[in-house]
Write a protein that holds these residues in place. Structure first.
Motif, PDB file in Angstrom:
ATOM      1  N   ILE A 152       0.859  -1.178   0.000  1.00 49.43           N
ATOM      2  CA  ILE A 152       0.000   0.000   0.000  1.00 49.43           C
ATOM      3  C   ILE A 152       0.902   1.236   0.000  1.00 49.43           C
ATOM      4  O   ILE A 152       1.775   1.388   0.873  1.00 49.43           O
ATOM      5  CB  ILE A 152      -0.918   0.058   1.241  1.00 49.43           C
ATOM      6  CG1 ILE A 152      -1.708  -1.256   1.398  1.00 49.43           C
ATOM      7  CG2 ILE A 152      -1.854   1.264   1.157  1.00 49.43           C
ATOM      8  CD1 ILE A 152      -2.654  -1.540   0.274  1.00 49.43           C
ATOM      9  N   LEU A 153       0.723   2.112  -0.961  1.00 50.07           N
ATOM     10  CA  LEU A 153       1.480   3.365  -1.033  1.00 50.07           C
ATOM     11  C   LEU A 153       0.588   4.497  -0.544  1.00 50.07           C
ATOM     12  O   LEU A 153      -0.515   4.696  -1.058  1.00 50.07           O
ATOM     13  CB  LEU A 153       1.926   3.621  -2.472  1.00 50.07           C
ATOM     14  CG  LEU A 153       2.603   4.963  -2.750  1.00 50.07           C
ATOM     15  CD1 LEU A 153       3.873   5.128  -1.908  1.00 50.07           C
ATOM     16  CD2 LEU A 153       2.916   5.121  -4.233  1.00 50.07           C
ATOM     17  N   ILE A 154       1.073   5.235   0.452  1.00 45.48           N
ATOM     18  CA  ILE A 154       0.312   6.357   1.011  1.00 45.48           C
ATOM     19  C   ILE A 154       1.055   7.638   0.685  1.00 45.48           C
ATOM     20  O   ILE A 154       2.244   7.795   1.011  1.00 45.48           O
ATOM     21  CB  ILE A 154       0.155   6.225   2.539  1.00 45.48           C
ATOM     22  CG1 ILE A 154      -0.432   4.852   2.888  1.00 45.48           C
ATOM     23  CG2 ILE A 154      -0.732   7.343   3.083  1.00 45.48           C
ATOM     24  CD1 ILE A 154      -0.372   4.528   4.374  1.00 45.48           C
ATOM     25  N   VAL A 155       0.365   8.580   0.042  1.00 56.14           N
ATOM     26  CA  VAL A 155       0.977   9.847  -0.379  1.00 56.14           C
ATOM     27  C   VAL A 155       0.192  10.993   0.247  1.00 56.14           C
ATOM     28  O   VAL A 155      -0.982  11.222  -0.077  1.00 56.14           O
ATOM     29  CB  VAL A 155       0.986   9.981  -1.912  1.00 56.14           C
ATOM     30  CG1 VAL A 155       1.749  11.246  -2.324  1.00 56.14           C
ATOM     31  CG2 VAL A 155       1.608   8.748  -2.568  1.00 56.14           C
ATOM     32  N   ASP A 156       0.843  11.721   1.166  1.00 55.66           N
ATOM     33  CA  ASP A 156       0.177  12.805   1.902  1.00 55.66           C
ATOM     34  C   ASP A 156       1.272  13.737   2.416  1.00 55.66           C
ATOM     35  O   ASP A 156       2.311  13.268   2.904  1.00 55.66           O
ATOM     36  CB  ASP A 156      -0.641  12.242   3.067  1.00 55.66           C
ATOM     37  CG  ASP A 156      -1.636  13.240   3.640  1.00 55.66           C
ATOM     38  OD1 ASP A 156      -1.250  14.405   3.844  1.00 55.66           O
ATOM     39  OD2 ASP A 156      -2.791  12.837   3.892  1.00 55.66           O
ATOM     40  N   ASP A 157       1.050  15.039   2.307  1.00 53.15           N
ATOM     41  CA  ASP A 157       2.080  15.985   2.768  1.00 53.15           C
ATOM     42  C   ASP A 157       2.002  16.227   4.278  1.00 53.15           C
ATOM     43  O   ASP A 157       2.790  17.004   4.822  1.00 53.15           O
ATOM     44  CB  ASP A 157       1.986  17.305   2.016  1.00 53.15           C
ATOM     45  CG  ASP A 157       0.659  18.029   2.237  1.00 53.15           C
ATOM     46  OD1 ASP A 157      -0.337  17.344   2.572  1.00 53.15           O
ATOM     47  OD2 ASP A 157       0.605  19.251   2.074  1.00 53.15           O
ATOM     48  N   ASN A 158       1.082  15.535   4.958  1.00 51.06           N
ATOM     49  CA  ASN A 158       0.940  15.678   6.404  1.00 51.06           C
ATOM     50  C   ASN A 158       1.535  14.450   7.094  1.00 51.06           C
ATOM     51  O   ASN A 158       1.035  13.332   6.936  1.00 51.06           O
ATOM     52  CB  ASN A 158      -0.549  15.834   6.759  1.00 51.06           C
ATOM     53  CG  ASN A 158      -0.767  16.109   8.234  1.00 51.06           C
ATOM     54  OD1 ASN A 158      -0.386  15.301   9.076  1.00 51.06           O
ATOM     55  ND2 ASN A 158      -1.397  17.249   8.538  1.00 51.06           N
ATOM     56  N   ASN A 159       2.599  14.660   7.872  1.00 54.31           N
ATOM     57  CA  ASN A 159       3.288  13.547   8.520  1.00 54.31           C
ATOM     58  C   ASN A 159       2.405  12.808   9.515  1.00 54.31           C
ATOM     59  O   ASN A 159       2.548  11.600   9.714  1.00 54.31           O
ATOM     60  CB  ASN A 159       4.553  14.043   9.226  1.00 54.31           C
ATOM     61  CG  ASN A 159       5.655  14.383   8.233  1.00 54.31           C
ATOM     62  OD1 ASN A 159       5.721  13.805   7.155  1.00 54.31           O
ATOM     63  ND2 ASN A 159       6.502  15.336   8.595  1.00 54.31           N
ATOM     64  N   THR A 160       1.493  13.543  10.167  1.00 57.69           N
ATOM     65  CA  THR A 160       0.589  12.900  11.130  1.00 57.69           C
ATOM     66  C   THR A 160      -0.309  11.885  10.416  1.00 57.69           C
ATOM     67  O   THR A 160      -0.514  10.759  10.887  1.00 57.69           O
ATOM     68  CB  THR A 160      -0.273  13.948  11.844  1.00 57.69           C
ATOM     69  OG1 THR A 160       0.583  14.857  12.551  1.00 57.69           O
ATOM     70  CG2 THR A 160      -1.220  13.286  12.832  1.00 57.69           C
ATOM     71  N   ASN A 161      -0.834  12.284   9.255  1.00 57.67           N
ATOM     72  CA  ASN A 161      -1.679  11.372   8.483  1.00 57.67           C
ATOM     73  C   ASN A 161      -0.895  10.147   8.023  1.00 57.67           C
ATOM     74  O   ASN A 161      -1.394   9.014   8.044  1.00 57.67           O
ATOM     75  CB  ASN A 161      -2.261  12.096   7.276  1.00 57.67           C
ATOM     76  CG  ASN A 161      -3.284  13.154   7.681  1.00 57.67           C
ATOM     77  OD1 ASN A 161      -3.899  13.061   8.728  1.00 57.67           O
ATOM     78  ND2 ASN A 161      -3.446  14.166   6.834  1.00 57.67           N
ATOM     79  N   LEU A 162       0.345  10.372   7.602  1.00 54.50           N
ATOM     80  CA  LEU A 162       1.180   9.257   7.170  1.00 54.50           C
ATOM     81  C   LEU A 162       1.428   8.287   8.316  1.00 54.50           C
ATOM     82  O   LEU A 162       1.343   7.060   8.134  1.00 54.50           O
ATOM     83  CB  LEU A 162       2.515   9.779   6.627  1.00 54.50           C
ATOM     84  CG  LEU A 162       2.468  10.578   5.319  1.00 54.50           C
ATOM     85  CD1 LEU A 162       3.867  11.075   4.953  1.00 54.50           C
ATOM     86  CD2 LEU A 162       1.897   9.738   4.180  1.00 54.50           C
ATOM     87  N   HIS A 163       1.741   8.844   9.486  1.00 54.43           N
ATOM     88  CA  HIS A 163       2.009   8.002  10.653  1.00 54.43           C
ATOM     89  C   HIS A 163       0.763   7.215  11.050  1.00 54.43           C
ATOM     90  O   HIS A 163       0.836   5.999  11.339  1.00 54.43           O
ATOM     91  CB  HIS A 163       2.486   8.872  11.819  1.00 54.43           C
ATOM     92  CG  HIS A 163       2.697   8.098  13.094  1.00 54.43           C
ATOM     93  ND1 HIS A 163       3.790   7.279  13.301  1.00 54.43           N
ATOM     94  CD2 HIS A 163       1.932   7.998  14.228  1.00 54.43           C
ATOM     95  CE1 HIS A 163       3.705   6.715  14.481  1.00 54.43           C
ATOM     96  NE2 HIS A 163       2.585   7.146  15.077  1.00 54.43           N
ATOM     97  N   THR A 164      -0.388   7.890  11.059  1.00 57.59           N
ATOM     98  CA  THR A 164      -1.635   7.232  11.455  1.00 57.59           C
ATOM     99  C   THR A 164      -1.987   6.091  10.502  1.00 57.59           C
ATOM    100  O   THR A 164      -2.373   4.995  10.926  1.00 57.59           O
ATOM    101  CB  THR A 164      -2.788   8.249  11.488  1.00 57.59           C
ATOM    102  OG1 THR A 164      -2.455   9.317  12.382  1.00 57.59           O
ATOM    103  CG2 THR A 164      -4.084   7.591  11.937  1.00 57.59           C
ATOM    104  N   ALA A 165      -1.841   6.355   9.204  1.00 62.74           N
ATOM    105  CA  ALA A 165      -2.159   5.333   8.208  1.00 62.74           C
ATOM    106  C   ALA A 165      -1.197   4.148   8.308  1.00 62.74           C
ATOM    107  O   ALA A 165      -1.600   2.987   8.199  1.00 62.74           O
ATOM    108  CB  ALA A 165      -2.111   5.935   6.812  1.00 62.74           C
ATOM    109  N   ARG A 166       0.081   4.452   8.524  1.00 60.64           N
ATOM    110  CA  ARG A 166       1.062   3.374   8.666  1.00 60.64           C
ATOM    111  C   ARG A 166       0.723   2.506   9.869  1.00 60.64           C
ATOM    112  O   ARG A 166       0.776   1.264   9.786  1.00 60.64           O
ATOM    113  CB  ARG A 166       2.466   3.959   8.817  1.00 60.64           C
ATOM    114  CG  ARG A 166       3.536   2.886   9.044  1.00 60.64           C
ATOM    115  CD  ARG A 166       4.897   3.511   9.300  1.00 60.64           C
ATOM    116  NE  ARG A 166       5.445   4.061   8.083  1.00 60.64           N
ATOM    117  CZ  ARG A 166       6.106   3.355   7.171  1.00 60.64           C
ATOM    118  NH1 ARG A 166       6.254   2.050   7.328  1.00 60.64           N
ATOM    119  NH2 ARG A 166       6.610   3.924   6.106  1.00 60.64           N
ATOM    120  N   GLU A 167       0.414   3.132  10.995  1.00 62.65           N
ATOM    121  CA  GLU A 167       0.065   2.384  12.204  1.00 62.65           C
ATOM    122  C   GLU A 167      -1.162   1.495  11.971  1.00 62.65           C
ATOM    123  O   GLU A 167      -1.236   0.370  12.466  1.00 62.65           O
ATOM    124  CB  GLU A 167      -0.224   3.361  13.355  1.00 62.65           C
ATOM    125  CG  GLU A 167       1.002   4.034  13.930  1.00 62.65           C
ATOM    126  CD  GLU A 167       1.877   3.057  14.689  1.00 62.65           C
ATOM    127  OE1 GLU A 167       1.339   2.273  15.494  1.00 62.65           O
ATOM    128  OE2 GLU A 167       3.104   3.047  14.440  1.00 62.65           O
TER     129      GLU A 167
END
Length: 354
Positions: free
Chosen positions: A5-20
């Motif tokens: 799954i590739l997640i592309v977002d300029d917000n690090n919080t969103n990236l961290h949440t999705a990864r978790e």
């Protein structure tokens, strides 16, 4: 193997949440811009992309348009991440090929379920597409097999119709060749025969064209009731060379090298003799292609067990004796021995045409 799954977002919080939320079940890659996404896609193709709509430089809509215009990446499912639902943007995105929208902030359970659903749907679609493609390929293969076999039959029947004494000859030759080739496949002396013939069905079809070169021989010679003159016999002998040339033309016209390769060999070599006294090239022993050695034997068996204007047919028993007397001179001795082991199968075919 975990899906990517590739997640592309300029917000690090969103990236961290999705990864978790996803890393327990998927291989997760996070990137903070669409530019980096396209660089990543040059090396890896993910199973699904979660793409933020509002990003600097290249926003989600523009990135989606670029993805769908690229043949390499257009089939990757894309889900948009968005803070606010905008009916106009949603309509535009769905028309462009996005599969779903995820509203931020998102819960782990909702994100997992949405992704699972779309990956499962995608897998079902891929399986359905593959099944449909396989069915189409099989229909095409069946059509071309029928076309191929029909063409062979028409050509063989045209040749046979010119030789009044050989009605049914092509069909019998095919049956005899199949019986003998199958028996040879299991014989230790011919363990490598599959490398040379590959497919019995293809070889048997090719055998039907062994006399195609007789189109150049006058019917008056083919159907002469008495003994041939030396000049007439030379005309008969020439059908081997003519057959090779005709099949060469078919190969050049159709590109069907695999099937016609056997036909070309058979047409040229089926009158060679083990002792080197055959024609047209006086080949000796194993220098004669195995395809030609097989057809030489079955062609002789059919010729001597069939009525001719200038002689009567011999019995099956006498035909077997003649062939065994000629092993090592006219015929490959091993092939003759294999024939002897299964000659009763030849009798069955021969008697069915009486």
């Amino acid at each position: 193997m975990k899906k990517t799954i590739l997640i592309v977002d300029d917000n690090n919080t969103n990236l961290h949440t999705a990864r978790e939320a996803l890393s327990d079940e998927y291989r997760v890659v996070t990137l903070d811009s669409a530019n980096k996404m396209f660089i990543f896609l040059e090396k890896v193709e993910p199973d699904l992309i979660l793409l933020d709509i509002e990003m600097p430089e290249i926003d989600g809509i523009k990135a989606l348009k670029m993805l769908k215009s690229d043949d390499l990446h257009k089939d990757i499912p894309v889900m948009f991440l968005t803070v606010m639902r905008n009916p106009a943007i949603e309509a535009q995105a769905f028309n462009m090929g996005v599969v779903d929208f995820i509203t931020k902030p998102f819960s782990k359970l909702v994100l997992l379920n949405r992704i699972k659903n779309h990956l499962n749907i995608g897998e079902l679609i891929r399986k359905d597409v593959i099944q449909r493609q396989n069915e189409q390929f099989e229909r095409q293969a069946t059509f071309f097999r029928r076309l191929n076999n029909g063409t062979i039959s028409v050509l063989a029947n045209v040749i046979e119709s010119r030789d009044e004494a050989k009605i049914g000859h092509v069909e019998r030759i095919s049956n005899y060749a199949e019986i003998l080739a199958n028996a040879m496949f299991t014989h230790e002396n011919y363990s490598d025969m599959r490398n040379r013939i590959s497919n019995v069905g293809s070889f048997v079809s090719a055998a039907r064209l062994h006399d195609i070169g007789k189109v150049v021989v006058p019917e008056s010679v083919l159907n002469k009731p008495g003994e041939l003159t030396p000049e007439e016999f030379e005309q008969i002998k020439h059908h081997t060379i003519a057959g090779e040339k005709i099949i060469d033309q078919l190969i050049n016209a159709t590109g069907n090298v695999n099937f016609l390769h056997n036909a070309k060999i058979v047409a040229l070599s089926h009158h060679e003799r083990w002792d080197g006294t055959g024609y047209p090239n006086q080949l000796v022993g194993h220098k004669i292609p195995v395809q030609g050695r097989i057809i030489a034997l079955v062609d002789t068996y059919d010729a001597i067990t069939s009525e001719r204007p200038y002689r009567s047919a011999v019995t099956h028993e006498r035909a077997v004796e003649i062939i065994m007397e000629s092993k090592g001179t006219q015929f490959d001795p091993t092939i003759a021995e294999i024939f002897y082991e299964i000659h009763h199968q030849f009798r069955t075919i021969n008697e069915s045409y009486v």
